[in-house]
Design an enzyme around this catalytic site. Structure first.
Site, short mmCIF file in Angstrom:
data_model
loop_
_atom_site.label_atom_id
_atom_site.label_comp_id
_atom_site.label_asym_id
_atom_site.label_seq_id
_atom_site.Cartn_x
_atom_site.Cartn_y
_atom_site.Cartn_z
CG PHE A 39 -13.35 1.01 7.14
CD1 PHE A 39 -12.78 0.49 5.98
CD2 PHE A 39 -14.11 0.16 7.94
CE1 PHE A 39 -12.96 -0.84 5.62
CE2 PHE A 39 -14.30 -1.18 7.59
CZ PHE A 39 -13.73 -1.68 6.43
CG ASN B 275 -3.59 -2.59 6.95
OD1 ASN B 275 -3.48 -2.02 5.86
ND2 ASN B 275 -4.60 -3.40 7.24
CB THR C 140 -7.61 -6.60 9.36
OG1 THR C 140 -7.98 -7.69 8.53
CG2 THR C 140 -8.04 -5.29 8.73
CE LYS D 124 -3.86 -2.35 2.30
NZ LYS D 124 -4.77 -2.36 3.48
CG HIS E 296 -4.77 -6.39 -0.61
ND1 HIS E 296 -6.03 -6.49 -0.05
CD2 HIS E 296 -4.76 -7.25 -1.67
CE1 HIS E 296 -6.75 -7.36 -0.76
NE2 HIS E 296 -6.00 -7.83 -1.73
NE ARG F 168 -2.06 -5.94 6.99
CZ ARG F 168 -3.18 -6.52 6.53
NH1 ARG F 168 -3.76 -7.49 7.24
NH2 ARG F 168 -3.72 -6.14 5.39
NE ARG G 86 -6.23 -12.50 4.76
CZ ARG G 86 -7.00 -11.42 4.80
NH1 ARG G 86 -6.88 -10.48 3.86
NH2 ARG G 86 -7.87 -11.25 5.75
CD GLU H 22 -8.11 -9.31 -4.12
OE1 GLU H 22 -6.96 -9.72 -3.83
OE2 GLU H 22 -8.98 -9.06 -3.26
CE1 TYR I 43 -9.21 -3.47 0.30
CE2 TYR I 43 -8.47 -1.39 -0.61
CZ TYR I 43 -8.22 -2.55 0.11
OH TYR I 43 -6.96 -2.76 0.65
#
Ligand code: UDP
Ligand code: MG
Length: 152
Positions: free
Chosen positions: A61, A116, A95, A13, A119, A106, A89, A130, A53
């Site tokens: 948010f 964070n 998250t 990100k 992704h 993270r 993940r 995706e 998203y």
């Protein structure tokens, strides 16, 4: 059964890029044994991020998330290997970075849920969706010299 050729979409990100964590994050996936099959640096658009998203539209948010994700370039990647989606993940952490174990990306480099740094796809079907969304040009097929040292 775990799939040796499973693919996941991983994205660094804007905060991860600005904080110079690109090499660190790529290095973790490389060293774990995953194979890089697509990579690019992109300044994304609000329209494209709203597609990415789409399932979160309506959340409080959501506007802040889109603004954050459009605030600078992101690094788009596809990584392939055994159980790539779930393992990706786990490597990212939870998250909320405060709930991420130390040793995860993270958990080692972030504090706030809205900053964070990375992704990762949450299921094989969303990974395939995706990958098509971010790499309409397709991924790169090649043989990794290390393959037989990583996979039985
Ligand atoms: N997010 C946020 N506040 C929340 C939940 C999520 O800002 O309360 C952001 C956060 O950056 C997260 C992204 O929205 O990574 C997507 O949310 P999701 O639930 O899909 O989490 P992820 O799959 O990224 O762990
Ligand atoms: Mg998600």
């Amino acid at each position: 059964m775990a799939n040796v050729n499973e693919r996941t979409y991983i994205m660094i990100k804007p905060d991860g890029v600005q904080r110079n964590l690109v090499g660190e994050i790529i290095g973790r996936f490389e060293k774990r044994g995953f194979k890089l099959i697509a990579l690019k640096l992109v300044q994304s658009t609000v329209e494209h991020l709203e597609k990415h998203y789409a399932d979160l539209k309506g959340k409080a948010f959501f506007p802040g998330l889109i603004k954050y994700m459009a605030s600078g370039p992101v690094v788009c990647m596809v990584w392939q290997g055994l159980d790539a989606v779930k393992t990706g993940r786990v490597m990212l952490g939870a998250t909320n970075p405060l709930q991420s174990p130390v040793g995860s990306i993270r958990g080692d480099y972030a504090l706030a849920v809205g900053r964070n740094i990375c992704h990762g796809s949450d299921a094989v079907e969303s990974a395939e969706h995706e990958i098509k969304l971010w790499f309409p040009e397709g991924v790169v097929q090649y043989t990794s010299a290390q393959e037989t040292w990583i996979q039985e």
